[in-house]
Motif scaffolding. Sequence first.
Motif, PDB file in Angstrom:
ATOM      1  N   LEU A   1     -24.636 -46.032 -10.948  1.00 58.51           N
ATOM      2  CA  LEU A   1     -23.687 -44.958 -11.221  1.00 58.51           C
ATOM      3  C   LEU A   1     -22.482 -45.023 -10.295  1.00 58.51           C
ATOM      4  O   LEU A   1     -21.337 -44.841 -10.741  1.00 58.51           O
ATOM      5  CB  LEU A   1     -24.398 -43.608 -11.090  1.00 58.51           C
ATOM      6  CG  LEU A   1     -23.546 -42.353 -11.273  1.00 58.51           C
ATOM      7  CD1 LEU A   1     -22.809 -42.349 -12.607  1.00 58.51           C
ATOM      8  CD2 LEU A   1     -24.424 -41.111 -11.140  1.00 58.51           C
ATOM      9  N   ALA A   2     -22.715 -45.281  -9.021  1.00 57.85           N
ATOM     10  CA  ALA A   2     -21.592 -45.324  -8.075  1.00 57.85           C
ATOM     11  C   ALA A   2     -20.588 -46.405  -8.464  1.00 57.85           C
ATOM     12  O   ALA A   2     -19.368 -46.192  -8.378  1.00 57.85           O
ATOM     13  CB  ALA A   2     -22.116 -45.558  -6.660  1.00 57.85           C
ATOM     14  N   ALA A   3     -21.079 -47.562  -8.903  1.00 56.78           N
ATOM     15  CA  ALA A   3     -20.177 -48.635  -9.317  1.00 56.78           C
ATOM     16  C   ALA A   3     -19.380 -48.237 -10.546  1.00 56.78           C
ATOM     17  O   ALA A   3     -18.178 -48.537 -10.651  1.00 56.78           O
ATOM     18  CB  ALA A   3     -20.972 -49.913  -9.585  1.00 56.78           C
ATOM     19  N   ARG A   4     -20.019 -47.547 -11.473  1.00 56.52           N
ATOM     20  CA  ARG A   4     -19.312 -47.113 -12.682  1.00 56.52           C
ATOM     21  C   ARG A   4     -18.167 -46.161 -12.340  1.00 56.52           C
ATOM     22  O   ARG A   4     -17.075 -46.240 -12.916  1.00 56.52           O
ATOM     23  CB  ARG A   4     -20.286 -46.402 -13.627  1.00 56.52           C
ATOM     24  CG  ARG A   4     -21.472 -47.237 -14.087  1.00 56.52           C
ATOM     25  CD  ARG A   4     -21.028 -48.423 -14.886  1.00 56.52           C
ATOM     26  NE  ARG A   4     -22.147 -49.110 -15.529  1.00 56.52           N
ATOM     27  CZ  ARG A   4     -22.014 -50.238 -16.195  1.00 56.52           C
ATOM     28  NH1 ARG A   4     -20.827 -50.796 -16.316  1.00 56.52           N
ATOM     29  NH2 ARG A   4     -23.068 -50.829 -16.747  1.00 56.52           N
ATOM     30  N   VAL A   5     -18.430 -45.248 -11.404  1.00 54.73           N
ATOM     31  CA  VAL A   5     -17.394 -44.290 -11.019  1.00 54.73           C
ATOM     32  C   VAL A   5     -16.261 -45.007 -10.284  1.00 54.73           C
ATOM     33  O   VAL A   5     -15.073 -44.723 -10.528  1.00 54.73           O
ATOM     34  CB  VAL A   5     -17.999 -43.172 -10.156  1.00 54.73           C
ATOM     35  CG1 VAL A   5     -16.918 -42.181  -9.737  1.00 54.73           C
ATOM     36  CG2 VAL A   5     -19.109 -42.449 -10.913  1.00 54.73           C
ATOM     37  N   ASP A   6     -16.595 -45.944  -9.425  1.00 52.85           N
ATOM     38  CA  ASP A   6     -15.559 -46.715  -8.740  1.00 52.85           C
ATOM     39  C   ASP A   6     -14.704 -47.492  -9.736  1.00 52.85           C
ATOM     40  O   ASP A   6     -13.477 -47.588  -9.581  1.00 52.85           O
ATOM     41  CB  ASP A   6     -16.189 -47.684  -7.737  1.00 52.85           C
ATOM     42  CG  ASP A   6     -16.760 -46.987  -6.513  1.00 52.85           C
ATOM     43  OD1 ASP A   6     -16.416 -45.811  -6.269  1.00 52.85           O
ATOM     44  OD2 ASP A   6     -17.568 -47.619  -5.805  1.00 52.85           O
TER      45      ASP A   6
ATOM     46  N   TRP B   1     -29.685 -40.939  -7.365  1.00 56.31           N
ATOM     47  CA  TRP B   1     -29.912 -39.504  -7.218  1.00 56.31           C
ATOM     48  C   TRP B   1     -28.852 -38.820  -6.355  1.00 56.31           C
ATOM     49  O   TRP B   1     -28.330 -37.766  -6.745  1.00 56.31           O
ATOM     50  CB  TRP B   1     -31.298 -39.241  -6.652  1.00 56.31           C
ATOM     51  CG  TRP B   1     -31.555 -37.787  -6.378  1.00 56.31           C
ATOM     52  CD1 TRP B   1     -31.318 -37.101  -5.214  1.00 56.31           C
ATOM     53  CD2 TRP B   1     -32.061 -36.827  -7.305  1.00 56.31           C
ATOM     54  NE1 TRP B   1     -31.663 -35.782  -5.352  1.00 56.31           N
ATOM     55  CE2 TRP B   1     -32.121 -35.581  -6.617  1.00 56.31           C
ATOM     56  CE3 TRP B   1     -32.481 -36.886  -8.630  1.00 56.31           C
ATOM     57  CZ2 TRP B   1     -32.580 -34.419  -7.229  1.00 56.31           C
ATOM     58  CZ3 TRP B   1     -32.945 -35.728  -9.229  1.00 56.31           C
ATOM     59  CH2 TRP B   1     -32.985 -34.516  -8.544  1.00 56.31           C
ATOM     60  N   PRO B   2     -28.487 -39.348  -5.187  1.00 55.71           N
ATOM     61  CA  PRO B   2     -27.490 -38.629  -4.365  1.00 55.71           C
ATOM     62  C   PRO B   2     -26.170 -38.414  -5.089  1.00 55.71           C
ATOM     63  O   PRO B   2     -25.540 -37.364  -4.921  1.00 55.71           O
ATOM     64  CB  PRO B   2     -27.332 -39.530  -3.136  1.00 55.71           C
ATOM     65  CG  PRO B   2     -28.599 -40.304  -3.053  1.00 55.71           C
ATOM     66  CD  PRO B   2     -28.999 -40.538  -4.484  1.00 55.71           C
ATOM     67  N   VAL B   3     -25.740 -39.390  -5.887  1.00 52.01           N
ATOM     68  CA  VAL B   3     -24.479 -39.238  -6.610  1.00 52.01           C
ATOM     69  C   VAL B   3     -24.619 -38.147  -7.665  1.00 52.01           C
ATOM     70  O   VAL B   3     -23.787 -37.226  -7.758  1.00 52.01           O
ATOM     71  CB  VAL B   3     -24.066 -40.569  -7.266  1.00 52.01           C
ATOM     72  CG1 VAL B   3     -22.763 -40.398  -8.049  1.00 52.01           C
ATOM     73  CG2 VAL B   3     -23.907 -41.655  -6.203  1.00 52.01           C
ATOM     74  N   LEU B   4     -25.665 -38.217  -8.480  1.00 49.98           N
ATOM     75  CA  LEU B   4     -25.840 -37.232  -9.540  1.00 49.98           C
ATOM     76  C   LEU B   4     -26.059 -35.831  -8.968  1.00 49.98           C
ATOM     77  O   LEU B   4     -25.476 -34.848  -9.445  1.00 49.98           O
ATOM     78  CB  LEU B   4     -27.020 -37.617 -10.429  1.00 49.98           C
ATOM     79  CG  LEU B   4     -27.266 -36.689 -11.618  1.00 49.98           C
ATOM     80  CD1 LEU B   4     -26.116 -36.741 -12.596  1.00 49.98           C
ATOM     81  CD2 LEU B   4     -28.578 -37.039 -12.323  1.00 49.98           C
ATOM     82  N   HIS B   5     -26.893 -35.726  -7.954  1.00 44.72           N
ATOM     83  CA  HIS B   5     -27.153 -34.417  -7.347  1.00 44.72           C
ATOM     84  C   HIS B   5     -25.871 -33.839  -6.760  1.00 44.72           C
ATOM     85  O   HIS B   5     -25.581 -32.642  -6.924  1.00 44.72           O
ATOM     86  CB  HIS B   5     -28.233 -34.542  -6.276  1.00 44.72           C
ATOM     87  CG  HIS B   5     -28.622 -33.240  -5.660  1.00 44.72           C
ATOM     88  ND1 HIS B   5     -28.041 -32.768  -4.495  1.00 44.72           N
ATOM     89  CD2 HIS B   5     -29.507 -32.291  -6.054  1.00 44.72           C
ATOM     90  CE1 HIS B   5     -28.560 -31.592  -4.195  1.00 44.72           C
ATOM     91  NE2 HIS B   5     -29.456 -31.279  -5.116  1.00 44.72           N
TER      92      HIS B   5
END
Length: 308
Positions: free
Chosen positions: A84-89, A230-234
């Motif tokens: 997820l973090a890579a997708r947002v970046d 989880w940390p990104v989504l939370h």
Amino acid sequence: MTGFPDYPFASRWFAHPRRDGLRQQYLDEGAGQPVLFLHGNPSWSYLWRRPILALREEFRCIAPDHIGMGLSDKPGADRYPYDLAARVDDLDALIEHLVTAGGAPEHGWTLVLHDWGGPIGMTWACRHPGRVARLVLLNTAAFPNPHGERVRPLLRLPFRVLRDTRLGTRLFLRHNLFARGATWRPLGVRRRMPAAVRSAFLAPYDRPEHRVAIQRFVQDIPLRPGDPSWPVLHGTGTSLAQFADRPMLIAWGLGDPVFDRAVLGEWQRRFPAARTRLYHGAGHYLLEDAHADLVPVIRSFLRTPPGA
């Protein structure tokens, strides 16, 4: 890869400098206030063909294919993190490119989000809340699963097989079962999908090495604090309240087996002022089942002045 039904769009390309030049395909159609369409798994920008055709005379419609999806490059897991973090970046880099080099405005963006487009788009929105003017939410989420750590009982066994076993890997990569299943009744749609449209949805995933992203999206679903994303989504879920003052349209296919009434209810609990449109005869691919009604609803929503 050309000749998809109702997809008469020119491909644009962005080479990600921090991704070893991996190319991301995106659509950039029309002029006016920007409308950003973000697809999920296992679809691609083909999902947005009808709203783009309807809106591009009035709005600038931008629809990327995530890396590994659609017509974008499809690297192996050794070249791309697939989380997820890579997708947002990636989204952040693309929009910065459009703002700095593509004439797009910094502010006034409408986000139209489906499936994984919700976590990706809303996490980006939390980085840049001042850029977001409106939100359109279609069978998606941007918060931890309201069912808790466990998926729904009817989905528990197939989910564990697909996500955690060698059999799941074979079903994903060799047989493309996940993408195929999303085009079938009643898993992804409630109305029979025309053969040419079904072929278009599946075309980018024509061989096993082109299906890595589909599998990795499922493996990246964060269900508990120990999961990598989880940390990104939370964090996104705890930051959503800042968008309570933005015009918001929630349109929902009630036949979706994953993004069910509990997920819909969580959006409504958080944003009671949002406009809601429910479709009893539609599944996960809401725009396939209910486009005749939904596309005009989205167009009307975008035309309505804020506060009206």
